[in-house]
Design a protein around this motif. Structure first.
Motif, PDB file in Angstrom:
ATOM      1  N   ILE A   5       4.323 -11.475  16.618  1.00  0.00           N
ATOM      2  CA  ILE A   5       5.246 -10.368  16.334  1.00  0.00           C
ATOM      3  C   ILE A   5       5.738 -10.428  14.891  1.00  0.00           C
ATOM      4  O   ILE A   5       5.744  -9.417  14.181  1.00  0.00           O
ATOM      5  CB  ILE A   5       6.426 -10.393  17.328  1.00  0.00           C
ATOM      6  N   LEU A   6       6.135 -11.617  14.432  1.00  0.00           N
ATOM      7  CA  LEU A   6       6.595 -11.741  13.052  1.00  0.00           C
ATOM      8  C   LEU A   6       5.488 -11.363  12.073  1.00  0.00           C
ATOM      9  O   LEU A   6       5.739 -10.662  11.090  1.00  0.00           O
ATOM     10  CB  LEU A   6       7.058 -13.169  12.763  1.00  0.00           C
ATOM     11  N   ALA A   7       4.282 -11.833  12.332  1.00  0.00           N
ATOM     12  CA  ALA A   7       3.172 -11.542  11.423  1.00  0.00           C
ATOM     13  C   ALA A   7       2.830 -10.056  11.424  1.00  0.00           C
ATOM     14  O   ALA A   7       2.623  -9.446  10.366  1.00  0.00           O
ATOM     15  CB  ALA A   7       1.947 -12.369  11.824  1.00  0.00           C
ATOM     16  N   LYS A   8       2.783  -9.448  12.605  1.00  0.00           N
ATOM     17  CA  LYS A   8       2.427  -8.041  12.732  1.00  0.00           C
ATOM     18  C   LYS A   8       3.447  -7.136  12.047  1.00  0.00           C
ATOM     19  O   LYS A   8       3.074  -6.242  11.266  1.00  0.00           O
ATOM     20  CB  LYS A   8       2.313  -7.680  14.214  1.00  0.00           C
ATOM     21  N   VAL A   9       4.721  -7.361  12.316  1.00  0.00           N
ATOM     22  CA  VAL A   9       5.766  -6.514  11.722  1.00  0.00           C
ATOM     23  C   VAL A   9       5.784  -6.686  10.206  1.00  0.00           C
ATOM     24  O   VAL A   9       5.900  -5.698   9.461  1.00  0.00           O
ATOM     25  CB  VAL A   9       7.146  -6.841  12.326  1.00  0.00           C
ATOM     26  N   SER A  10       5.650  -7.910   9.742  1.00  0.00           N
ATOM     27  CA  SER A  10       5.674  -8.170   8.301  1.00  0.00           C
ATOM     28  C   SER A  10       4.519  -7.474   7.603  1.00  0.00           C
ATOM     29  O   SER A  10       4.703  -6.842   6.548  1.00  0.00           O
ATOM     30  CB  SER A  10       5.610  -9.676   8.033  1.00  0.00           C
ATOM     31  N   ARG A  11       3.332  -7.544   8.174  1.00  0.00           N
ATOM     32  CA  ARG A  11       2.180  -6.896   7.531  1.00  0.00           C
ATOM     33  C   ARG A  11       2.268  -5.381   7.624  1.00  0.00           C
ATOM     34  O   ARG A  11       1.944  -4.670   6.668  1.00  0.00           O
ATOM     35  CB  ARG A  11       0.861  -7.389   8.130  1.00  0.00           C
ATOM     36  N   ASP A  12       2.706  -4.870   8.759  1.00  0.00           N
ATOM     37  CA  ASP A  12       2.847  -3.413   8.900  1.00  0.00           C
ATOM     38  C   ASP A  12       3.820  -2.856   7.871  1.00  0.00           C
ATOM     39  O   ASP A  12       3.585  -1.789   7.288  1.00  0.00           O
ATOM     40  CB  ASP A  12       3.319  -3.053  10.313  1.00  0.00           C
ATOM     41  N   ARG A  13       4.919  -3.554   7.642  1.00  0.00           N
ATOM     42  CA  ARG A  13       5.880  -3.107   6.642  1.00  0.00           C
ATOM     43  C   ARG A  13       5.239  -3.061   5.259  1.00  0.00           C
ATOM     44  O   ARG A  13       5.462  -2.130   4.477  1.00  0.00           O
ATOM     45  CB  ARG A  13       7.089  -4.051   6.623  1.00  0.00           C
ATOM     46  N   GLU A  14       4.436  -4.066   4.981  1.00  0.00           N
ATOM     47  CA  GLU A  14       3.778  -4.110   3.678  1.00  0.00           C
ATOM     48  C   GLU A  14       2.759  -2.978   3.529  1.00  0.00           C
ATOM     49  O   GLU A  14       2.613  -2.394   2.453  1.00  0.00           O
ATOM     50  CB  GLU A  14       3.101  -5.467   3.498  1.00  0.00           C
ATOM     51  N   MET A  15       2.060  -2.666   4.611  1.00  0.00           N
ATOM     52  CA  MET A  15       1.065  -1.604   4.543  1.00  0.00           C
ATOM     53  C   MET A  15       1.722  -0.227   4.433  1.00  0.00           C
ATOM     54  O   MET A  15       1.144   0.699   3.849  1.00  0.00           O
ATOM     55  CB  MET A  15       0.135  -1.669   5.755  1.00  0.00           C
ATOM     56  N   LEU A  16       2.927  -0.067   4.949  1.00  0.00           N
ATOM     57  CA  LEU A  16       3.656   1.188   4.764  1.00  0.00           C
ATOM     58  C   LEU A  16       4.007   1.382   3.288  1.00  0.00           C
ATOM     59  O   LEU A  16       3.968   2.505   2.773  1.00  0.00           O
ATOM     60  CB  LEU A  16       4.915   1.198   5.621  1.00  0.00           C
ATOM     61  N   LYS A  17       4.345   0.298   2.608  1.00  0.00           N
ATOM     62  CA  LYS A  17       4.592   0.375   1.172  1.00  0.00           C
ATOM     63  C   LYS A  17       3.301   0.741   0.424  1.00  0.00           C
ATOM     64  O   LYS A  17       3.315   1.532  -0.524  1.00  0.00           O
ATOM     65  CB  LYS A  17       5.127  -0.960   0.658  1.00  0.00           C
ATOM     66  N   ALA A  18       2.182   0.168   0.881  1.00  0.00           N
ATOM     67  CA  ALA A  18       0.895   0.474   0.255  1.00  0.00           C
ATOM     68  C   ALA A  18       0.532   1.943   0.437  1.00  0.00           C
ATOM     69  O   ALA A  18      -0.075   2.563  -0.440  1.00  0.00           O
ATOM     70  CB  ALA A  18      -0.203  -0.422   0.841  1.00  0.00           C
ATOM     71  N   ASP A  19       0.913   2.513   1.583  1.00  0.00           N
ATOM     72  CA  ASP A  19       0.635   3.926   1.839  1.00  0.00           C
ATOM     73  C   ASP A  19       1.356   4.817   0.829  1.00  0.00           C
ATOM     74  O   ASP A  19       0.801   5.823   0.371  1.00  0.00           O
ATOM     75  CB  ASP A  19       1.077   4.278   3.258  1.00  0.00           C
ATOM     76  N   ARG A  20       2.580   4.430   0.477  1.00  0.00           N
ATOM     77  CA  ARG A  20       3.324   5.206  -0.515  1.00  0.00           C
ATOM     78  C   ARG A  20       2.735   5.016  -1.922  1.00  0.00           C
ATOM     79  O   ARG A  20       2.769   5.937  -2.741  1.00  0.00           O
ATOM     80  CB  ARG A  20       4.802   4.801  -0.491  1.00  0.00           C
ATOM     81  N   GLN A  21       2.196   3.852  -2.166  1.00  0.00           N
ATOM     82  CA  GLN A  21       1.615   3.563  -3.468  1.00  0.00           C
ATOM     83  C   GLN A  21       0.244   4.213  -3.636  1.00  0.00           C
ATOM     84  O   GLN A  21      -0.131   4.631  -4.740  1.00  0.00           O
ATOM     85  CB  GLN A  21       1.495   2.047  -3.656  1.00  0.00           C
ATOM     86  N   TYR A  22      -0.493   4.302  -2.529  1.00  0.00           N
ATOM     87  CA  TYR A  22      -1.848   4.870  -2.569  1.00  0.00           C
ATOM     88  C   TYR A  22      -1.970   5.983  -1.533  1.00  0.00           C
ATOM     89  O   TYR A  22      -2.614   5.816  -0.494  1.00  0.00           O
ATOM     90  CB  TYR A  22      -2.900   3.787  -2.306  1.00  0.00           C
ATOM     91  N   PRO A  23      -1.347   7.139  -1.771  1.00  0.00           N
ATOM     92  CA  PRO A  23      -1.428   8.251  -0.810  1.00  0.00           C
ATOM     93  C   PRO A  23      -2.851   8.787  -0.717  1.00  0.00           C
ATOM     94  O   PRO A  23      -3.630   8.705  -1.666  1.00  0.00           O
ATOM     95  CB  PRO A  23      -0.474   9.287  -1.408  1.00  0.00           C
ATOM     96  N   GLY A  24      -3.185   9.293   0.456  1.00  0.00           N
ATOM     97  CA  GLY A  24      -4.507   9.869   0.646  1.00  0.00           C
ATOM     98  C   GLY A  24      -5.428   9.012   1.487  1.00  0.00           C
ATOM     99  O   GLY A  24      -6.418   9.509   2.029  1.00  0.00           O
ATOM    100  N   TYR A  25      -5.109   7.723   1.622  1.00  0.00           N
ATOM    101  CA  TYR A  25      -5.960   6.819   2.404  1.00  0.00           C
ATOM    102  C   TYR A  25      -5.528   6.708   3.872  1.00  0.00           C
ATOM    103  O   TYR A  25      -6.248   6.148   4.689  1.00  0.00           O
ATOM    104  CB  TYR A  25      -5.969   5.419   1.775  1.00  0.00           C
ATOM    105  N   GLY A  26      -4.346   7.206   4.173  1.00  0.00           N
ATOM    106  CA  GLY A  26      -3.858   7.151   5.556  1.00  0.00           C
ATOM    107  C   GLY A  26      -3.474   5.764   6.016  1.00  0.00           C
ATOM    108  O   GLY A  26      -3.511   5.463   7.219  1.00  0.00           O
ATOM    109  N   ILE A  27      -3.082   4.893   5.084  1.00  0.00           N
ATOM    110  CA  ILE A  27      -2.809   3.498   5.413  1.00  0.00           C
ATOM    111  C   ILE A  27      -1.660   3.359   6.413  1.00  0.00           C
ATOM    112  O   ILE A  27      -1.662   2.446   7.243  1.00  0.00           O
ATOM    113  CB  ILE A  27      -2.512   2.692   4.130  1.00  0.00           C
ATOM    114  N   ALA A  28      -0.702   4.264   6.373  1.00  0.00           N
ATOM    115  CA  ALA A  28       0.434   4.192   7.303  1.00  0.00           C
ATOM    116  C   ALA A  28      -0.016   4.280   8.754  1.00  0.00           C
ATOM    117  O   ALA A  28       0.615   3.687   9.638  1.00  0.00           O
ATOM    118  CB  ALA A  28       1.426   5.316   7.002  1.00  0.00           C
ATOM    119  N   SER A  29      -1.095   4.979   9.012  1.00  0.00           N
ATOM    120  CA  SER A  29      -1.555   5.143  10.392  1.00  0.00           C
ATOM    121  C   SER A  29      -2.512   4.044  10.836  1.00  0.00           C
ATOM    122  O   SER A  29      -2.406   3.534  11.946  1.00  0.00           O
ATOM    123  CB  SER A  29      -2.226   6.508  10.576  1.00  0.00           C
TER     124      SER A  29
END
Length: 206
Positions: free
Chosen positions: A142-166
């Motif tokens: 759970i700690l690993a999953k939530v931590s990585r998901d949060r980081e990938m949400l930031k990546a989605d804002r940095q690189y829009p168009g790739y759909g990383i948030a989903s």
């Protein structure tokens, strides 16, 4: 041991146990992140399970409970450059080792999700599907999953168009299509086949 209707294997030892798990091994981009958790036997955390079987909201709630009520926890990671250099298996082992070595308390037994363990100065044991069998490993997942998901949400804002948030970096059809359209950015693992194939195609076109 039964908790919230889930059956966890009782760890028959008086030694201090840490559970370890990682996420991001199969993704095309971003780091692999691991977590190590030593639970407090005097404060039972209810609702623990394999992170993939929990809703994002439930994971977030449990993340806070684990951080506040565990005896010790730590995160470890391996960056994209390390994944490309070492290969994903060795990079995952490195991330897990970093998590364990980052604990404020030295464990006596390390239980790792899966059949491979990092090289550690402690006894370690791999447990297949450990995130649904051992509470400490479930907490780590759970700690690993939530931590990585949060980081990938930031990546989605940095690189829009790739759909990383989903898709969080995993190779869905939509992700591969976006990758082919926009090309790989610096967060992509160049040693992974879909990315490597695309880079080779770009080089041939040039």
């Amino acid at each position: 041991m039964q908790v919230d209707g889930l059956i966890f294997e009782a760890v028959s030892t008086d030694r201090l146990v840490v559970g370890v798990d990682e996420v991001g091994r199969g993704a095309l981009c971003g780091p692999v992140i691991a977590a190590a958790v030593i639970l407090d036997k005097c404060h039972l955390i209810t609702g623990l399970n394999d992170s993939k079987k929990l809703s994002p909201k439930k994971r977030e709630l449990l993340f806070n409970d684990i951080c506040h009520h565990s005896r010790a926890w730590a995160l470890g990671r391996a960056e994209v450059e390390e994944i490309d250099q070492l290969n994903i298996l060795n990079a995952s082992m490195l991330a897990m080792k970093r998590a364990v070595m980052g604990l404020s308390i030295e464990p006596e037994l390390v239980l790792v999700d899966g059949n491979s363990c990092p090289v550690l100065p402690y006894q370690a044991k791999g447990i297949i599907k450990g995130d649904s069998k051992v509470m400490e490993i479930a907490a780590a997942s759970i700690l690993a999953k939530v931590s990585r998901d949060r980081e990938m949400l930031k990546a989605d804002r940095q690189y829009p168009g790739y759909g990383i948030a989903s898709h969080k970096g995993y190779p869905t059809k939509a992700h591969v299509a976006a990758l082919e359209k926009w090309g790989p950015t610096t967060i992509y693992r160049r040693s992974f086949k879909p990315v490597k194939r695309l880079l080779c195609s770009i080089m041939q076109d040039d």
